[in-house]
Write an enzyme that holds these catalytic residues in place. Sequence first.
Site, mmCIF file in Angstrom:
data_model
loop_
_atom_site.group_PDB
_atom_site.id
_atom_site.type_symbol
_atom_site.label_atom_id
_atom_site.label_comp_id
_atom_site.label_asym_id
_atom_site.label_seq_id
_atom_site.Cartn_x
_atom_site.Cartn_y
_atom_site.Cartn_z
ATOM 1 N N GLY A 3 1.994 4.953 -0.532
ATOM 2 C CA GLY A 3 1.407 6.276 -0.752
ATOM 3 C C GLY A 3 2.518 7.193 -1.216
ATOM 4 N NE ARG A 4 6.288 8.393 3.316
ATOM 5 C CZ ARG A 4 5.941 9.198 4.318
ATOM 6 N NH1 ARG A 4 6.431 10.410 4.388
ATOM 7 N NH2 ARG A 4 5.124 8.777 5.247
ATOM 8 C CE1 TYR B 87 4.133 13.601 11.229
ATOM 9 C CE2 TYR B 87 4.066 14.646 9.078
ATOM 10 C CZ TYR B 87 3.458 13.915 10.074
ATOM 11 O OH TYR B 87 2.173 13.491 9.897
ATOM 12 C CB CYS C 126 0.088 35.106 12.908
ATOM 13 S SG CYS C 126 -0.071 36.303 11.588
ATOM 14 C CD GLU C 127 1.184 28.659 15.221
ATOM 15 O OE1 GLU C 127 1.811 27.903 15.970
ATOM 16 O OE2 GLU C 127 -0.041 28.620 15.055
ATOM 17 C CD GLU D 42 -2.285 -1.299 2.857
ATOM 18 O OE1 GLU D 42 -1.776 -0.613 3.768
ATOM 19 O OE2 GLU D 42 -3.210 -2.101 3.062
HETATM 20 N N1 LLP Z 1 -0.911 1.708 4.737
HETATM 21 C C1 LLP Z 1 -1.226 2.062 5.997
HETATM 22 C C2 LLP Z 1 -1.964 1.135 6.831
HETATM 23 C C3 LLP Z 1 -0.852 3.329 6.488
HETATM 24 O O1 LLP Z 1 -1.158 3.684 7.727
HETATM 25 C C4 LLP Z 1 -0.140 4.218 5.643
HETATM 26 C C5 LLP Z 1 0.251 5.549 6.101
HETATM 27 C C6 LLP Z 1 0.164 3.797 4.340
HETATM 28 C C7 LLP Z 1 -0.220 2.528 3.923
HETATM 29 C C8 LLP Z 1 0.923 4.673 3.386
HETATM 30 O O2 LLP Z 1 2.165 4.995 3.898
HETATM 31 P P1 LLP Z 1 3.231 5.727 2.941
HETATM 32 O O3 LLP Z 1 3.613 4.717 1.897
HETATM 33 O O4 LLP Z 1 2.575 6.898 2.347
HETATM 34 O O5 LLP Z 1 4.337 6.100 3.855
HETATM 35 N N2 LLP Z 1 1.610 12.243 7.527
HETATM 36 C C9 LLP Z 1 2.853 11.490 7.583
HETATM 37 C C10 LLP Z 1 2.693 10.094 7.092
HETATM 38 C C11 LLP Z 1 1.571 9.348 7.708
HETATM 39 C C12 LLP Z 1 1.408 7.977 7.151
HETATM 40 C C13 LLP Z 1 0.121 7.407 7.591
HETATM 41 N N3 LLP Z 1 -0.087 6.047 7.187
HETATM 42 C C14 LLP Z 1 3.907 12.243 6.767
HETATM 43 O O6 LLP Z 1 3.622 13.346 6.278
HETATM 44 O O7 LLP Z 1 5.026 11.760 6.643
#
Ligand code: LLP
Length: 417
Positions: free
Chosen positions: A278-279, A319, A345-346, A276
């Site tokens: 995402g990034r 982060y 404004c911070e 899965e």
């Molecule tokens: N699968 C599950 C169950 C997850 O919780 C996540 C991300 C992904 C897949 C996708 O993860 P990725 O491949 O995108 O790392 N806001 C944070 C990242 C939070 C990730 C949440 N869960 C940031 O900006 O780095």
Amino acid sequence: MTKIATAMKLENNTYKIQNIPVEGLAEKFGTPLYVYDADEIKEHLDRFRQGFSSVDLKVKYACKALTNMSVMKYLLKQGTGLDTVSISEIQMGLTVGYQPNDIVFTPNCVDFSEIEQAVELGVKINIENLSNLEKFAKKYGGSVPVCIRLNPQIAAQSNTDKVDWWHKQSKFGISLDQIDDVKALESQYDLHIDGIHIHSSSVIMSPEIFINGAKAVFDIAMQFEKLDFIDFGGGIKVDVGDGNEVIDVVELGKQLDVEFTAFCEKYGRKLQLWFEPGRFLVGNAGHLLSRCVVRKRNGGTEFVGIDSGFNQLIRPMMYGAYHEIVNTSNPQGDQQKYTVVGNICEIDNFAVDRVLPETKEGDLLAINSAGAYGYSMASNYNSRFRPAEVFVVDSEAHLVRKRDNYEDLIRNQIIID
Ligand code: LLP
């Protein structure tokens, strides 16, 4: 100078996304502006798939990273499924054409009613706590298959990352000492457990560490007889140009391909292997374009004030995340040290003491690696509009989300006397 982490090209002193000068995008659509590059997404997807040659790999795009529906649709066309964490994400996926069966719902700490809604929508269900698993077992028995998310308590390489979720303290997943409870529910209610899920964290840098974790998961999987897939979640880091090591996904694929094939032989059946990301798919494909609107010096610090803020990209403040910043207006300028700040404004730093070519008011900066968790974590804090989003496909720039306007901002407010 750090290397450019993305495919933004410098040709004849002009930065381009595909063949389009970024300055032209900023002039046409205004700033701040999120721009996504379809070629970059495709390249990352291809690279991800490259290492796996023998196994039945299913890539489920974790759309929480970037929920723009044009991007989701683009990934559908590239043959991905979808990983979702809310009913709205499922609905967005269905709207752009994903089949329910290609969508997995992997929520965390949600009310059971959300799981019921997801079952109604026909998507694959992933449960990560015993409480909901028991409710699920009582309601559906073996009539609806369910995947279970485990917390395999595998120590990661470092523990400094806020998104370090294989660590045993994390709130995610069912811990290994509760496997007997899962087995008890399985036999009492004739549960059909069709998948085992774990989600690795970005701190796992080497294929070896990942493979060791995977082997532990395969051992657990042997205890479940009706599996169709193993889901390794997301969390695969991309090179953001900060000099930190990232996992070699092709090498990971090659090693996992072998291990997974061996596991399937032992298991007695060919299972699917899910990820899965995402990034990894959208992170480096996104740029936040923002103009320098104020240059000032306080004390010894040279500030570059831009027309954005942490309301539009919260990762540096939340982060301490590194985002490469490029002054696209003055690529060859003398290098100087700046603190790049937003208009909230911070304290609102994008980068502290960052070396950039000389930067003046009016210059256009590109904040890179902003495709994942950029727009999707944006807010209207300070009553400012969220940016527009542009998707560049086949060298054509499409507006895929309008900038908020004042109406959007006050839409749900009710003024009482
Ligand atoms: N699968 C599950 C169950 C997850 O919780 C996540 C991300 C992904 C897949 C996708 O993860 P990725 O491949 O995108 O790392 N806001 C944070 C990242 C939070 C990730 C949440 N869960 C940031 O900006 O780095």
